[in-house]
Design a protein around this motif. Structure first.
Motif, mmCIF file in Angstrom:
data_model
loop_
_atom_site.group_PDB
_atom_site.id
_atom_site.type_symbol
_atom_site.label_atom_id
_atom_site.label_comp_id
_atom_site.label_asym_id
_atom_site.label_seq_id
_atom_site.Cartn_x
_atom_site.Cartn_y
_atom_site.Cartn_z
ATOM 1 N N ALA A 1 9.236 -0.032 -0.364
ATOM 2 C CA ALA A 1 8.987 0.397 1.016
ATOM 3 C C ALA A 1 9.901 -0.357 1.974
ATOM 4 O O ALA A 1 10.296 -1.494 1.727
ATOM 5 N N ARG A 2 10.211 0.305 3.057
ATOM 6 C CA ARG A 2 11.011 -0.317 4.115
ATOM 7 C C ARG A 2 10.242 -1.504 4.683
ATOM 8 O O ARG A 2 9.039 -1.426 4.873
ATOM 9 N N ASP A 3 10.964 -2.560 5.007
ATOM 10 C CA ASP A 3 10.298 -3.767 5.483
ATOM 11 C C ASP A 3 10.965 -4.380 6.713
ATOM 12 O O ASP A 3 10.660 -5.493 7.092
ATOM 13 N N GLY A 4 11.835 -3.646 7.340
ATOM 14 C CA GLY A 4 12.542 -4.175 8.506
ATOM 15 C C GLY A 4 11.906 -3.713 9.801
ATOM 16 O O GLY A 4 10.690 -3.548 9.903
ATOM 17 N N ASP A 5 12.728 -3.476 10.789
ATOM 18 C CA ASP A 5 12.281 -3.050 12.116
ATOM 19 C C ASP A 5 11.829 -1.593 12.039
ATOM 20 O O ASP A 5 12.642 -0.682 11.914
ATOM 21 N N LEU B 1 12.488 5.211 -1.562
ATOM 22 C CA LEU B 1 12.289 4.303 -0.449
ATOM 23 C C LEU B 1 11.353 4.975 0.542
ATOM 24 O O LEU B 1 11.671 6.036 1.081
ATOM 25 N N VAL B 2 10.224 4.361 0.796
ATOM 26 C CA VAL B 2 9.207 4.994 1.647
ATOM 27 C C VAL B 2 8.952 4.168 2.892
ATOM 28 O O VAL B 2 9.178 2.955 2.930
ATOM 29 N N TRP B 3 8.467 4.861 3.914
ATOM 30 C CA TRP B 3 8.033 4.178 5.132
ATOM 31 C C TRP B 3 6.639 3.633 4.897
ATOM 32 O O TRP B 3 5.775 4.334 4.355
ATOM 33 N N PRO B 4 6.382 2.403 5.307
ATOM 34 C CA PRO B 4 5.015 1.901 5.200
ATOM 35 C C PRO B 4 4.137 2.601 6.221
ATOM 36 O O PRO B 4 4.626 3.180 7.189
ATOM 37 N N ARG C 1 0.828 -1.215 0.000
ATOM 38 C CA ARG C 1 0.000 0.000 0.000
ATOM 39 C C ARG C 1 0.859 1.261 0.000
ATOM 40 O O ARG C 1 0.591 2.205 -0.741
ATOM 41 N N ALA C 2 1.893 1.272 0.829
ATOM 42 C CA ALA C 2 2.770 2.440 0.903
ATOM 43 C C ALA C 2 3.517 2.659 -0.412
ATOM 44 O O ALA C 2 3.656 3.799 -0.870
ATOM 45 N N ALA C 3 3.986 1.585 -1.032
ATOM 46 C CA ALA C 3 4.701 1.717 -2.297
ATOM 47 C C ALA C 3 3.778 2.232 -3.394
ATOM 48 O O ALA C 3 4.153 3.114 -4.177
ATOM 49 N N VAL C 4 2.563 1.705 -3.455
ATOM 50 C CA VAL C 4 1.603 2.154 -4.473
ATOM 51 C C VAL C 4 1.208 3.607 -4.231
ATOM 52 O O VAL C 4 1.141 4.405 -5.170
ATOM 53 N N ASP C 5 0.962 3.978 -2.989
ATOM 54 C CA ASP C 5 0.601 5.365 -2.682
ATOM 55 C C ASP C 5 1.729 6.318 -3.058
ATOM 56 O O ASP C 5 1.483 7.410 -3.581
#
Length: 148
Positions: A113-117, A143-146, A13-17
């Motif tokens: 999007a970021r996917d870690g901690d 690179l976006v924050w979810p 969702r974050a990547a698409v937005d």
């Protein structure tokens, strides 16, 4: 400009937005989902090694691969609906980090999007595959924050 949007279950969702917000009407958008081979191969290996001698029709690896393909198609459809503009849908199979870098050849922008901690900014906010993509992408990366 060609824009590649890497989507996956946790952060799509974050990547698409971000793609919708940071691209123009003339940009060509491709939504990419990569199916890893590891789960289906593990199911197949367990079946062959422990259970499956003489009964290849019962191989759960085939069923897992079919379910994975179905889930990928559904996620791409949901992402295209959220994007709400024309986009090419691309499915790849293999190691996600390698397939994303390969698909980004010729792109003007890669959105992921970021996917870690998420509690800690910095290097640990990227999972291993995303870190590889950021380090090896052949184009600029957004690179976006979810979402929280």
């Amino acid at each position: 400009m060609i824009v590649l949007v890497w989507i996956n279950e946790g952060t799509w969702r974050a990547a698409v937005d971000a793609a919708r917000a940071h691209t123009g009407a003339g940009d060509e958008i491709t939504l990419l989902y990569v199916t890893g081979d590891d789960v289906a191969e593990a199911a197949h290996g367990a079946f062959v090694g422990l259970l499956g001698r003489g009964h290849p029709e019962r191989d759960p690896g085939d069923r897992v691969a079919a379910l994975s393909a179905s889930a990928a198609a559904e996620l791409l459809e949901a992402a295209a609906g959220r994007l709400d503009r024309p986009a090419t849908r691309l499915r790849a199979r293999g190691r996600p980090e390698r397939e994303v870098v390969r698909a980004a050849e010729g792109a003007g922008l890669l959105v992921c999007a970021r996917d870690g901690d998420r509690r800690r900014p910095g290097p640990h906010s990227l999972g291993p595959a995303t870190r590889f993509v950021v380090d090896h992408a052949p184009c600029p990366v957004l690179l976006v924050w979810p979402e929280p």
